[in-house]
Motif scaffolding. Structure first.
Motif, PDB file in Angstrom:
ATOM      1  N   GLY A 130     -13.122   0.326  -9.669  1.00 44.28           N
ATOM      2  CA  GLY A 130     -12.128   1.040 -10.181  1.00 44.28           C
ATOM      3  C   GLY A 130     -10.137   0.752 -10.414  1.00 44.28           C
ATOM      4  O   GLY A 130     -10.615  -0.697 -10.301  1.00 44.28           O
ATOM      5  N   SER A 131      -9.726   1.731 -11.135  1.00 45.13           N
ATOM      6  CA  SER A 131      -8.576   1.519 -12.029  1.00 45.13           C
ATOM      7  C   SER A 131      -7.376   1.432 -10.572  1.00 45.13           C
ATOM      8  O   SER A 131      -6.374   1.526 -10.623  1.00 45.13           O
ATOM      9  N   HIS A 132      -8.140   1.728  -9.035  1.00 45.01           N
ATOM     10  CA  HIS A 132      -7.241   2.396  -8.227  1.00 45.01           C
ATOM     11  C   HIS A 132      -6.834   0.810  -7.052  1.00 45.01           C
ATOM     12  O   HIS A 132      -6.707  -0.293  -7.509  1.00 45.01           O
ATOM     13  N   SER A 133      -4.937   0.440  -7.005  1.00 49.73           N
ATOM     14  CA  SER A 133      -4.129  -0.196  -6.655  1.00 49.73           C
ATOM     15  C   SER A 133      -4.173   0.412  -4.849  1.00 49.73           C
ATOM     16  O   SER A 133      -3.949   2.063  -4.700  1.00 49.73           O
ATOM     17  N   TYR A 134      -3.563  -0.691  -4.427  1.00 49.35           N
ATOM     18  CA  TYR A 134      -2.984  -0.001  -2.327  1.00 49.35           C
ATOM     19  C   TYR A 134      -1.463  -0.906  -2.531  1.00 49.35           C
ATOM     20  O   TYR A 134      -1.501  -1.816  -3.246  1.00 49.35           O
ATOM     21  N   ARG A 135      -0.322  -0.250  -1.569  1.00 51.48           N
ATOM     22  CA  ARG A 135       0.785  -1.038  -1.664  1.00 51.48           C
ATOM     23  C   ARG A 135       1.244  -0.569  -0.146  1.00 51.48           C
ATOM     24  O   ARG A 135       0.602   0.017   0.295  1.00 51.48           O
ATOM     25  N   PHE A 136       1.249  -1.959   0.129  1.00 48.80           N
ATOM     26  CA  PHE A 136       1.522  -2.599   1.463  1.00 48.80           C
ATOM     27  C   PHE A 136       3.297  -2.728   1.664  1.00 48.80           C
ATOM     28  O   PHE A 136       3.799  -2.968   0.511  1.00 48.80           O
ATOM     29  N   ARG A 137       3.802  -1.581   2.525  1.00 46.31           N
ATOM     30  CA  ARG A 137       5.483  -2.335   3.222  1.00 46.31           C
ATOM     31  C   ARG A 137       5.223  -3.462   3.480  1.00 46.31           C
ATOM     32  O   ARG A 137       3.882  -3.761   5.506  1.00 46.31           O
ATOM     33  N   SER A 144      14.662  -5.496   5.237  1.00 50.15           N
ATOM     34  CA  SER A 144      14.411  -6.474   5.076  1.00 50.15           C
ATOM     35  C   SER A 144      12.904  -5.751   4.982  1.00 50.15           C
ATOM     36  O   SER A 144      12.346  -7.153   5.271  1.00 50.15           O
ATOM     37  N   THR A 145      12.437  -5.597   4.116  1.00 49.36           N
ATOM     38  CA  THR A 145      11.238  -5.250   3.664  1.00 49.36           C
ATOM     39  C   THR A 145      10.467  -5.441   2.061  1.00 49.36           C
ATOM     40  O   THR A 145      11.659  -4.841   1.172  1.00 49.36           O
ATOM     41  N   VAL A 146       9.185  -5.485   1.990  1.00 49.29           N
ATOM     42  CA  VAL A 146       9.429  -6.074   0.619  1.00 49.29           C
ATOM     43  C   VAL A 146       7.442  -4.903   0.412  1.00 49.29           C
ATOM     44  O   VAL A 146       7.030  -5.342   1.051  1.00 49.29           O
ATOM     45  N   VAL A 147       7.620  -3.656  -0.284  1.00 48.80           N
ATOM     46  CA  VAL A 147       5.791  -3.389  -1.196  1.00 48.80           C
ATOM     47  C   VAL A 147       5.824  -4.484  -1.822  1.00 48.80           C
ATOM     48  O   VAL A 147       6.054  -4.442  -2.783  1.00 48.80           O
ATOM     49  N   MET A 148       4.016  -4.210  -1.704  1.00 49.26           N
ATOM     50  CA  MET A 148       3.648  -5.448  -2.904  1.00 49.26           C
ATOM     51  C   MET A 148       2.337  -4.447  -2.968  1.00 49.26           C
ATOM     52  O   MET A 148       1.536  -3.619  -2.185  1.00 49.26           O
ATOM     53  N   ASN A 149       1.921  -4.400  -4.568  1.00 55.22           N
ATOM     54  CA  ASN A 149       0.549  -3.966  -4.811  1.00 55.22           C
ATOM     55  C   ASN A 149      -0.352  -4.810  -5.552  1.00 55.22           C
ATOM     56  O   ASN A 149      -0.371  -5.633  -5.701  1.00 55.22           O
ATOM     57  N   SER A 150      -1.313  -4.365  -4.834  1.00 49.26           N
ATOM     58  CA  SER A 150      -2.533  -4.941  -5.477  1.00 49.26           C
ATOM     59  C   SER A 150      -3.947  -4.331  -5.204  1.00 49.26           C
ATOM     60  O   SER A 150      -3.771  -3.052  -4.849  1.00 49.26           O
ATOM     61  N   PRO A 151      -5.206  -4.383  -6.169  1.00 49.50           N
ATOM     62  CA  PRO A 151      -6.206  -3.890  -6.546  1.00 49.50           C
ATOM     63  C   PRO A 151      -7.219  -4.244  -4.950  1.00 49.50           C
ATOM     64  O   PRO A 151      -8.450  -2.885  -4.910  1.00 49.50           O
ATOM     65  N   SER A 199       5.009  -7.838   9.965  1.00 51.71           N
ATOM     66  CA  SER A 199       3.746  -7.108  10.369  1.00 51.71           C
ATOM     67  C   SER A 199       3.603  -6.000   8.985  1.00 51.71           C
ATOM     68  O   SER A 199       4.712  -6.302   7.289  1.00 51.71           O
ATOM     69  N   VAL A 200       2.924  -5.714   8.628  1.00 54.13           N
ATOM     70  CA  VAL A 200       2.790  -4.859   6.789  1.00 54.13           C
ATOM     71  C   VAL A 200       2.439  -3.862   7.257  1.00 54.13           C
ATOM     72  O   VAL A 200       1.406  -3.559   8.515  1.00 54.13           O
ATOM     73  N   LYS A 201       2.094  -2.501   6.342  1.00 55.82           N
ATOM     74  CA  LYS A 201       1.206  -1.439   6.410  1.00 55.82           C
ATOM     75  C   LYS A 201       1.603  -0.696   5.614  1.00 55.82           C
ATOM     76  O   LYS A 201       1.874  -0.964   4.702  1.00 55.82           O
ATOM     77  N   ARG A 227       3.365  11.516  -8.360  1.00 58.08           N
ATOM     78  CA  ARG A 227       1.603  12.196  -9.129  1.00 58.08           C
ATOM     79  C   ARG A 227       0.779  11.822  -7.573  1.00 58.08           C
ATOM     80  O   ARG A 227      -0.431  12.155  -7.661  1.00 58.08           O
ATOM     81  N   SER A 228       1.515  11.776  -6.310  1.00 57.58           N
ATOM     82  CA  SER A 228       0.852  11.920  -5.667  1.00 57.58           C
ATOM     83  C   SER A 228       2.218  12.179  -4.096  1.00 57.58           C
ATOM     84  O   SER A 228       3.535  11.858  -4.629  1.00 57.58           O
ATOM     85  N   GLU A 229       1.419  11.877  -2.741  1.00 55.02           N
ATOM     86  CA  GLU A 229       2.563  11.931  -1.863  1.00 55.02           C
ATOM     87  C   GLU A 229       2.449  11.057  -0.379  1.00 55.02           C
ATOM     88  O   GLU A 229       0.999  11.066   0.283  1.00 55.02           O
ATOM     89  N   PHE A 230       2.735   9.875  -0.628  1.00 59.69           N
ATOM     90  CA  PHE A 230       2.872   8.649   0.443  1.00 59.69           C
ATOM     91  C   PHE A 230       3.922   8.095   1.499  1.00 59.69           C
ATOM     92  O   PHE A 230       4.923   8.763   0.186  1.00 59.69           O
ATOM     93  N   PRO A 231       3.489   7.538   2.282  1.00 60.41           N
ATOM     94  CA  PRO A 231       4.756   7.200   2.517  1.00 60.41           C
ATOM     95  C   PRO A 231       6.318   6.046   2.012  1.00 60.41           C
ATOM     96  O   PRO A 231       6.826   5.377   2.129  1.00 60.41           O
TER      97      PRO A 231
END
Length: 461
Positions: free
Chosen positions: A24-31, A96-103, A119-121, A253-257
């Protein structure tokens, strides 16, 4: 949900929550936490190459040194992160963090394999696309309230409680001061008549870049009105002549870290444009899942990403006001992040008889510092809603800008004070300054008394 905006955080093992692939059209984000920021070619000896004129001017005025934390993350690092197929959506040079988005959730393995990644969260899952802007509406909203004899209109009591009328009458209404308001949205601010004289410096949407901040949520509208409304006889705010940046950092739209990352990016943007003061009525503490990283033991100002960034803003010469939170009657009870940060002003709420508002979150911090620092009216505050009308609202969300606005006026009057000295001044002006407690902090400050006290100190120098 009451907005201070109370957030619930989860930073647990994303492997338990994320499927191997995405449909579908969902994505994930990682710190992504970096080991370092890479070789950028920049030097703190040449700050004009990476800091704006406005940011440098504030540092000079506040005698704040440029440090390695001000240097941006290397573009080569960003390019390497992007080569995994993920897209950068937010970054913090301070943290010193970057948030990356990916499906594709499996991109996390590629990110972790990069030599400069510590590390990645996992911090977000949701719809890939943001809603598009609506066609702009230029119609105006006028308040239904008729003007009254009192100049401040419906806002008189919340200003008088802090003895702010005298401060205004002394000629200090925020002129020349730059304030960043970090919030969830500023619905119709561009169309409401009480903001016709708003001295707007600009807007920034961290969540969905390029999209308007004037849609979908009026929490920021109400917050802004406590300071910037300027309709004599209807409502006049605490800093009507100050200049404002309006910054959206909340994803409705949502409540995430990831909200932390957006907030940190908003604060760094505010620093980059040289603001004097930040007021933020956003609070975070846990996420409603079985796992949770943050607990009350984490309220030490050094654990939560957002709290560490708040303290960093103070190090850059910014005076930051944060709402204490509306959890006083909940099972959490305590102040919310980043209200635990050191060297910021955490604001609680009181009723018109100076008693703690039932909902107002309490201290102390986990390391026994007094929080909240001070309080202001938070029960039955006069605010302007999205329709342009005056209404009444409860929350530390509104106590915070009421106090922040008058504090800006005080700082205008005594600009030689450092942010730390401003905090000390506000605390000393509190009505229970000799015996601060976990509910009211140092109490309700008398801003005109603080002004007169500082004038005396200046004359004695």
């Amino acid at each position: 949900m009451l907005k201070t905006i109370q957030k619930i955080f989860f930073l647990g093992a994303f492997g338990l929550l994320i499927s191997a692939t995405v449909s579908g059209s969902h994505s994930y984000r990682f710190r992504v936490y970096l080991k370092d920021k890479g070789n950028t070619g920049y030097s703190i000896d040449r700050p004009e190459e990476f800091l704006s004129k406005e940011a440098l001017e504030r540092r000079a005025q506040r005698k704040v040194a440029v440090t390695s934390s001000d240097i941006p993350i290397s573009e080569s690092y960003i390019d390497s992160l992007s080569s995994t197929g993920a897209e950068p959506v937010a970054q913090s040079k301070w943290m010193s963090t970057v948030v990356m988005n990916s499906p594709d959730s499996l991109v996390v393995d590629k990110l972790k394999a990069l030599s400069f990644v510590d590390s990645v969260k996992w911090v977000w899952k949701g719809e890939a696309d943001y809603p598009k802007n609506l066609e702009p509406d230029t119609s105006k909203f006028y308040p239904s309230d008729l003007p009254v004899a009192n100049y401040y209109g419906q806002a008189d009591s919340q200003i008088s409680m802090l003895n702010g009328v005298k401060l205004h009458q002394a000629g200090f209404r925020g002129q020349g001061m730059h304030i960043a308001v970090i919030d969830a949205g500023f619905q119709n601010v561009n169309r409401i008549s009480v903001f016709d004289s708003l001295r707007l410096l600009g807007t920034k949407n961290i969540v969905s870049p390029g999209q308007s901040v004037y849609e979908s949520d009026d929490h920021g509208t109400k917050v802004l009105s406590c300071m910037a409304a300027n309709s004599p006889g209807v409502m006049v705010g605490t800093a009507p002549d100050a200049s404002y940046w309006l910054i959206k950092s909340e994803d409705n739209r949502s409540e995430f870290p990831v909200e932390e990352d957006y907030w940190v990016a908003a604060v760094e943007f505010a620093d980059s444009v040289g603001v004097d003061v930040i007021t933020s009525s956003l609070g975070y503490f846990m996420f409603d899942t079985e796992d949770s990283v943050y607990s009350q033991c984490s309220l030490d100002g050094k654990t939560a990403l957002i709290s560490k960034a708040a303290s960093m803003a103070a190090d850059k010469g910014i005076l930051l006001f944060s709402s204490a939170g509306n959890e006083g009657a909940s099972s959490w009870g305590k102040i919310t992040f980043p209200g635990d940060a050191d060297e910021i002003v955490t604001v609680g709420a009181v009723t018109d008889d100076k008693k703690k508002s039932t909902f107002s979150s309490i201290g102390f911090t986990a390391d026994y510092r007094v929080k909240p620092d001070v309080v202001a009216l938070g029960s039955g505050c006069s605010v302007v809603d999205a329709s342009g009308n005056i209404t009444y609202a409860n929350g530390t969300s509104f106590a915070t800008p009421i106090l922040a606005g008058l504090s800006v006026c005080l700082w205008q009057a005594v600009p030689e004070l450092t942010p730390k000295e401003m905090i000390d001044t506000l605390q000393r002006a509190g009505h229970i300054s000799s015996h601060p407690d976990a509910e009211l902090g140092y109490g309700l400050p008398d801003l005109y008394k603080a002004y007169k006290s500082q004038c005396k100190h200046v004359s004695e120098r």
